[in-house]
Design a protein around this motif. Structure first.
Motif, PDB file in Angstrom:
ATOM      1  N   THR A   1       0.830  -1.199   0.000  1.00 23.13           N
ATOM      2  CA  THR A   1       0.000   0.000   0.000  1.00 23.13           C
ATOM      3  C   THR A   1       0.863   1.247   0.000  1.00 23.13           C
ATOM      4  O   THR A   1       1.944   1.261   0.588  1.00 23.13           O
ATOM      5  CB  THR A   1      -0.950  -0.001   1.223  1.00 23.13           C
ATOM      6  N   LYS A   2       0.383   2.279  -0.665  1.00 26.67           N
ATOM      7  CA  LYS A   2       1.045   3.580  -0.620  1.00 26.67           C
ATOM      8  C   LYS A   2       0.451   4.404   0.506  1.00 26.67           C
ATOM      9  O   LYS A   2       0.973   5.433   0.875  1.00 26.67           O
ATOM     10  CB  LYS A   2       0.845   4.319  -1.942  1.00 26.67           C
ATOM     11  N   ASN A   3      -0.661   3.920   1.012  1.00 25.88           N
ATOM     12  CA  ASN A   3      -1.391   4.617   2.059  1.00 25.88           C
ATOM     13  C   ASN A   3      -0.524   4.754   3.301  1.00 25.88           C
ATOM     14  O   ASN A   3       0.393   3.972   3.518  1.00 25.88           O
ATOM     15  CB  ASN A   3      -2.656   3.811   2.387  1.00 25.88           C
ATOM     16  N   THR A   4      -0.836   5.707   4.110  1.00 25.03           N
ATOM     17  CA  THR A   4      -0.074   5.865   5.336  1.00 25.03           C
ATOM     18  C   THR A   4      -0.133   4.574   6.133  1.00 25.03           C
ATOM     19  O   THR A   4      -1.179   3.949   6.257  1.00 25.03           O
ATOM     20  CB  THR A   4      -0.626   7.022   6.192  1.00 25.03           C
TER      21      THR A   4
ATOM     22  N   ASN B   1      -3.749   0.333  11.688  1.00 19.95           N
ATOM     23  CA  ASN B   1      -4.715   0.565  12.758  1.00 19.95           C
ATOM     24  C   ASN B   1      -6.018  -0.184  12.497  1.00 19.95           C
ATOM     25  O   ASN B   1      -6.629  -0.727  13.417  1.00 19.95           O
ATOM     26  CB  ASN B   1      -4.994   2.064  12.942  1.00 19.95           C
ATOM     27  N   ALA B   2      -6.428  -0.223  11.247  1.00 21.14           N
ATOM     28  CA  ALA B   2      -7.635  -0.980  10.896  1.00 21.14           C
ATOM     29  C   ALA B   2      -7.418  -2.470  11.144  1.00 21.14           C
ATOM     30  O   ALA B   2      -8.316  -3.168  11.634  1.00 21.14           O
ATOM     31  CB  ALA B   2      -8.000  -0.728   9.435  1.00 21.14           C
ATOM     32  N   ILE B   3      -6.224  -2.973  10.826  1.00 22.78           N
ATOM     33  CA  ILE B   3      -5.911  -4.389  11.055  1.00 22.78           C
ATOM     34  C   ILE B   3      -5.947  -4.696  12.548  1.00 22.78           C
ATOM     35  O   ILE B   3      -6.571  -5.662  12.979  1.00 22.78           O
ATOM     36  CB  ILE B   3      -4.539  -4.755  10.448  1.00 22.78           C
TER      37      ILE B   3
ATOM     38  N   LEU C   1     -10.851 -14.652   5.693  1.00 19.17           N
ATOM     39  CA  LEU C   1     -10.132 -14.004   4.600  1.00 19.17           C
ATOM     40  C   LEU C   1     -10.934 -12.863   3.972  1.00 19.17           C
ATOM     41  O   LEU C   1     -10.399 -11.783   3.738  1.00 19.17           O
ATOM     42  CB  LEU C   1      -9.735 -15.027   3.528  1.00 19.17           C
ATOM     43  N   ASN C   2     -12.203 -13.083   3.682  1.00 20.17           N
ATOM     44  CA  ASN C   2     -12.999 -12.026   3.058  1.00 20.17           C
ATOM     45  C   ASN C   2     -13.097 -10.800   3.956  1.00 20.17           C
ATOM     46  O   ASN C   2     -13.052  -9.664   3.478  1.00 20.17           O
ATOM     47  CB  ASN C   2     -14.392 -12.539   2.688  1.00 20.17           C
ATOM     48  N   GLU C   3     -13.220 -11.034   5.253  1.00 21.80           N
ATOM     49  CA  GLU C   3     -13.247  -9.927   6.212  1.00 21.80           C
ATOM     50  C   GLU C   3     -11.946  -9.129   6.145  1.00 21.80           C
ATOM     51  O   GLU C   3     -11.949  -7.898   6.122  1.00 21.80           O
ATOM     52  CB  GLU C   3     -13.457 -10.481   7.622  1.00 21.80           C
TER      53      GLU C   3
ATOM     54  N   MET D   1      -9.313  -3.148   1.731  1.00 22.10           N
ATOM     55  CA  MET D   1      -9.873  -2.358   0.635  1.00 22.10           C
ATOM     56  C   MET D   1     -10.591  -1.109   1.150  1.00 22.10           C
ATOM     57  O   MET D   1     -10.582  -0.078   0.478  1.00 22.10           O
ATOM     58  CB  MET D   1     -10.818  -3.212  -0.216  1.00 22.10           C
ATOM     59  N   ASN D   2     -11.196  -1.199   2.326  1.00 19.38           N
ATOM     60  CA  ASN D   2     -11.828  -0.010   2.913  1.00 19.38           C
ATOM     61  C   ASN D   2     -10.787   1.006   3.361  1.00 19.38           C
ATOM     62  O   ASN D   2     -11.029   2.205   3.288  1.00 19.38           O
ATOM     63  CB  ASN D   2     -12.725  -0.393   4.090  1.00 19.38           C
ATOM     64  N   ALA D   3      -9.638   0.546   3.815  1.00 19.50           N
ATOM     65  CA  ALA D   3      -8.574   1.454   4.255  1.00 19.50           C
ATOM     66  C   ALA D   3      -7.799   2.018   3.065  1.00 19.50           C
ATOM     67  O   ALA D   3      -7.331   3.148   3.118  1.00 19.50           O
ATOM     68  CB  ALA D   3      -7.627   0.733   5.206  1.00 19.50           C
TER      69      ALA D   3
END
Length: 172
Positions: free
Chosen positions: A97-100, A106-108, A141-143, A149-151
């Motif tokens: 990810t390029k995301n911060t 934090n989501a994980i 896995l889907n969760e 994908m939401n993050a």
């Protein structure tokens, strides 16, 4: 009417035998040889009875072949769905990810998963990327994928089967 019952018998026999065959294959992949051996014996026994019934009848009809093929297809579908629910397993998930780093990690953490994070660079870019590695129960896995994908909707995700895992932490 005799043809109808014969076709039902052949279809159901193939449904059961191919479902067992699919489970056997999944168990072998997961290293469960003893269970796979027992299921394999039952599978081939049923297959033999069904083939004998289909080939030794005096009834000549294309519907017998359709019942045989239909049972095979239904057994493949049923076996693959059943194996996902019955056979425990984990998959390795790698996310780039390029995301911060904090938004995704934090989501994980908030969802009870665990992961390792490595800062990295892409071959064509100087931007900083983050590589996240996690082992996830295949039932969740889907969760996990939805969470990523939401993050970060542009995250690059790969999923691989894990045959054996030693040590480590999986989360809840």
């Amino acid at each position: 009417m005799e043809l109808f019952y014969l076709c039902i018998k052949i279809f159901c026999g193939r449904l059961v035998d191919v479902t067992l065959s699919t489970l056997q294959t999944m168990l072998l992949v997961k290293g469960k040889r003893n269970y796979a051996t027992i299921i394999g014996f039952i599978d081939v026994f049923i297959w033999f009875l069904v083939v004998r019934e289909a080939l030794n009848t005096d009834i000549k009809s294309i519907w017998i072949a359709f019942a045989y093929a239909g049972g095979y297809a239904a057994g493949t579908f049923t076996g693959s769905n059943l194996s996902k629910r019955v056979i425990k397993g984990t998959v390795g998930v790698q996310v780039v990810t390029k995301n911060t780093k904090n938004k995704v990690t934090n989501a994980i953490k908030a969802s009870g998963f665990s992961a390792s994070v490595v800062e990295c660079k892409g071959i064509h870019e100087e931007d900083t990327n983050y590589m996240i590695g996690a082992q996830v129960d295949n039932k969740r896995l889907n969760e996990f994928k939805s969470l990523i994908m939401n993050a970060d909707k542009n995250a690059f995700i790969t999923v691989t089967e894990s045959k054996e895992i030693l040590n480590g932490y999986f989360g809840k």
